[in-house]
Design a protein around this motif. Sequence first.
Motif: not given
Length: 209
Positions: A12, A49-50, A68, A72
């Motif tokens: 996060d 990851c984004d 993430k 997740e």
Amino acid sequence: MADIRTTSIEADCFYHIYNRGINGENIFKSDRNYLFFLNKMSEFLISVCDVYAYCLMPNHFHLLVKIKSDFELGSLVKVQNPDKAAETTPLGLHSLKNIFSKQFAEIFNSYSQAFNKENKRHGALIESPFKRKLITSDEYLINLIIYIHQNPEKYAVTDQFSKYNFSSYQSILSNSKTLLKRDEVIKLFDNKQNFILSHQKTIDFDAEF
């Protein structure tokens, strides 16, 4: 100050991930190289990851990612290692803390092997471990996106960074399908118009390498 090569990767959180070729050597020599690397990013990174922004340069690259959540990542660990399904915090290479680095190693190894074969070279191609910086404020996050997109102009690869094909700038402004967190990036800048206007100011962080 924490070593930028050993900073722990936490769930996060936003990170500036960057690296370069051994001794500053070029790691991309053709459009095919750039596209292959981007394909490997899609294959190995999107699960952990984004991706908010990126720029691939001849001898280095920059990524802005958000790792993430523990939930997740935990699901990914269990899928990859079903024998550990009963464990909530597997250790070692398959731990939540290491899963991102493991996926990145897959990218580097796969890309380096292909590049070496194509260019008839041997040995390491990209420095290891990769460099990373934790992003702790929205202001830094916004400025980093601009900095990443301005890299091609900063290093005189092009005289218009907005026209560079191997950064996320054009993708963020387009309506084409993308794996980038386009909407989230635009939201940081309020709208597309302000995204474009904000990129007109020069952002020059201290030398990253």
